[in-house]
Design an enzyme around this catalytic site. Structure first.
Site, mmCIF file in Angstrom:
data_model
loop_
_atom_site.group_PDB
_atom_site.id
_atom_site.type_symbol
_atom_site.label_atom_id
_atom_site.label_comp_id
_atom_site.label_asym_id
_atom_site.label_seq_id
_atom_site.Cartn_x
_atom_site.Cartn_y
_atom_site.Cartn_z
ATOM 1 N N TYR A 141 -63.923 -2.757 -20.151
ATOM 2 C CA TYR A 141 -64.628 -3.252 -18.329
ATOM 3 C C TYR A 141 -64.591 -4.495 -18.361
ATOM 4 O O TYR A 141 -64.119 -4.597 -17.179
ATOM 5 C CB TYR A 141 -66.414 -3.063 -18.979
ATOM 6 C CG TYR A 141 -66.377 -0.713 -18.745
ATOM 7 C CD1 TYR A 141 -65.168 -0.010 -18.991
ATOM 8 C CD2 TYR A 141 -67.373 -0.745 -18.841
ATOM 9 C CE1 TYR A 141 -65.644 1.180 -19.574
ATOM 10 C CE2 TYR A 141 -67.932 0.763 -18.921
ATOM 11 C CZ TYR A 141 -66.510 2.116 -19.153
ATOM 12 O OH TYR A 141 -67.057 2.819 -19.747
ATOM 13 N N LYS A 186 -63.762 3.220 -33.155
ATOM 14 C CA LYS A 186 -62.929 3.975 -33.359
ATOM 15 C C LYS A 186 -61.403 3.032 -34.179
ATOM 16 O O LYS A 186 -60.680 2.274 -34.348
ATOM 17 C CB LYS A 186 -61.827 4.310 -32.002
ATOM 18 C CG LYS A 186 -60.720 4.864 -32.706
ATOM 19 C CD LYS A 186 -61.200 6.540 -32.098
ATOM 20 C CE LYS A 186 -60.139 7.176 -32.527
ATOM 21 N NZ LYS A 186 -60.396 8.603 -33.095
ATOM 22 N N ASP A 219 -65.534 10.588 -32.187
ATOM 23 C CA ASP A 219 -64.574 11.392 -31.818
ATOM 24 C C ASP A 219 -65.691 12.037 -33.027
ATOM 25 O O ASP A 219 -66.421 13.378 -32.022
ATOM 26 C CB ASP A 219 -63.361 11.337 -32.224
ATOM 27 C CG ASP A 219 -63.031 10.813 -33.129
ATOM 28 O OD1 ASP A 219 -63.512 10.514 -33.296
ATOM 29 O OD2 ASP A 219 -61.962 11.606 -33.598
ATOM 30 N N ASP A 243 -71.173 4.635 -23.153
ATOM 31 C CA ASP A 243 -71.327 4.991 -21.903
ATOM 32 C C ASP A 243 -70.980 6.466 -21.774
ATOM 33 O O ASP A 243 -72.122 7.114 -21.220
ATOM 34 C CB ASP A 243 -69.973 4.288 -20.496
ATOM 35 C CG ASP A 243 -70.473 4.324 -19.463
ATOM 36 O OD1 ASP A 243 -70.929 5.310 -18.794
ATOM 37 O OD2 ASP A 243 -69.113 4.286 -18.735
ATOM 38 N N ASP A 247 -74.638 9.716 -21.215
ATOM 39 C CA ASP A 247 -74.242 10.950 -20.529
ATOM 40 C C ASP A 247 -74.091 12.602 -21.764
ATOM 41 O O ASP A 247 -74.454 12.984 -21.254
ATOM 42 C CB ASP A 247 -72.696 10.843 -19.736
ATOM 43 C CG ASP A 247 -72.969 10.091 -18.332
ATOM 44 O OD1 ASP A 247 -74.244 9.239 -18.254
ATOM 45 O OD2 ASP A 247 -72.264 10.418 -17.355
#
Ligand code: NAD
Length: 356
Positions: A141, A186, A219, A243, A247
């Site tokens: 970001y 990851k 994942d 982020d 959610d």
């Protein structure tokens, strides 16, 4: 205690939910002992409309002056054209960078009263109490970006100090909880994740060998969050993974509208905001769930001012009001009855005042 709180309502439902959160702080003040002064400034789309900048100088000055910052949310279709010269979300990133709030704490705790609002079966929701620590001022970001007609690029960078400080924050939180940290990365694909993993391993071997460290690929973590959420204690991860995963995790608690967050720097001068966005689909209708914003001011009292009793009083009042049957539409009970944003705030404040 006297404090100056900068209130940045932002866009969409931001003003609707921050209004309820400041009313709750007023109720805390009315119980005696504390005084909160609120000063309001623009950020995001509202600020672009007024000044052309998503994080104008007067907002920056107020944020610097205040003891803590309460934010609503920014963004909306009005400012989202692909060729828009400045976007509301840039204001949010500039705000976080200006405050250097590198650690975003997002507690995810399930409560039986909201089990029916979750799409998961109740047996998956029991004893879920997770603290997600999302790195907030680095990663993709904040990297270089570019775009031409046919190609685009976003660079993800992490440095050792950026990783060390947020992992240390997570580990220290785990010491006061159940002693387990899950680091999510990851590392099978990304070099930034391989650096993240090796630094985390080093830190746990040298400074935090009393804690349990679990490492998951992002994942798989997305799946484990739904299949064994009660196994997690503290989760630490980079900006974008945090982020997305929070959610997802919000649905364990019934709605995105329930989750608060605290973004902290070294000095505990925090930025507090619900994790949801500006919800343009329901903005202006007075039906948004204010609980995420209200629980965010509980975090503000706890982390910036050390007022644990007052923070707990707010948390207790939120769940007492829900148990008394007050629910906004996103978490409405089986009968589907829902109250509006202000009525939800009123119900929470009534509990606070009656148990003062
Ligand atoms: P969103 O979080 O705004 O909404 C997603 C869904 O959840 C919507 O259906 C919305 O109605 C619902 N929802 C969210 N908060 C709710 C609440 N308090 N009560 C009831 N329902 C609620 O995400 P989005 O629609 O993808 O994004 C809208 C805008 O918000 C975009 O411009 C995005 O960039 C911005 N955004 C801002 C922030 C922030 O300011 N921190 C965070 C996320 C998204």
């Amino acid at each position: 205690m006297e404090a100056l709180i900068a209130v940045l309502p932002g866009d969409g439902i931001g003003p609707e939910v921050t209004r309820e959160a400041t009313r709750v702080l007023d109720a805390i003040a009315a119980r005696g002992a504390h005084r909160f002064e609120f000063k309001t400034a623009r950020v995001g789309g509202a600020a672009i409309d007024a000044s052309g900048s998503a994080f104008p100088d007067d907002t920056r000055a107020l944020v610097a002056e205040a003891d803590a910052v309460l934010l609503g949310a920014v963004g909306g279709p009005k400012w989202s054209a692909p060729d828009a010269p400045v976007r509301p979300e840039q204001g949010l990133l500039d705000l976080r960078a200006a405050m250097n709030v590198y650690a975003n704490l997002r507690p995810v705790k399930t409560r039986p009263v909201l089990y029916p609002a979750s799409p998961l079966r109740p047996e998956y929701l029991e004893n879920v109490d997770i603290m997600v620590v999302r790195e907030l001022t680095g990663g993709i970001y904040f990297g270089d970006r570019s775009r031409t007609e046919d190609a685009a690029m976003d660079v993800c960078t992490y440095t050792r100090p950026e990783i060390e400080r947020v992992v240390r924050m997570a580990a220290n939180l785990a010491r006061d909880r159940r002693g387990k940290v899950t680091s999510v990365d990851k590392a099978n694909v990304l070099d930034t994740s391989r650096l993240w993993r090796s630094i985390t391993d080093e830190l746990f071997a040298s400074e935090f060998d009393d804690l349990e460290l679990e490492t998951l690929l992002v994942d798989a973590a997305a799946m484990h969050l739904l299949t064994r959420p009660a196994d997690f204690d503290v989760i630490v991860t980079e900006n974008m993974f945090g982020d997305i995963l929070t959610d997802e995790a919000s649905m364990l608690c019934g709605s995105l509208g329930m989750l608060p967050s605290a973004s902290l720097n070294e000095h505990r001068k925090g930025l507090y905001e619900p994790i949801h966005g500006s919800a343009p689909d329901i903005a202006g209708r007075g039906i948004a769930n204010p609980c995420g914003a209200i629980l965010s001011v509980a975090l503000l009292l706890r982390y910036t001012f050390g007022l644990n009793d007052e923070a707990e009083a707010i948390e207790t009042a939120v769940y007492a009001a829900l148990e008394a049957g007050y629910r906004t539409a996103d978490v409405a009970g089986p009968d589907g009855k829902a109250c509006n944003t202000v009525a939800m705030g009123d119900a929470i404040i009534a509990v606070l005042m009656n148990h003062g």
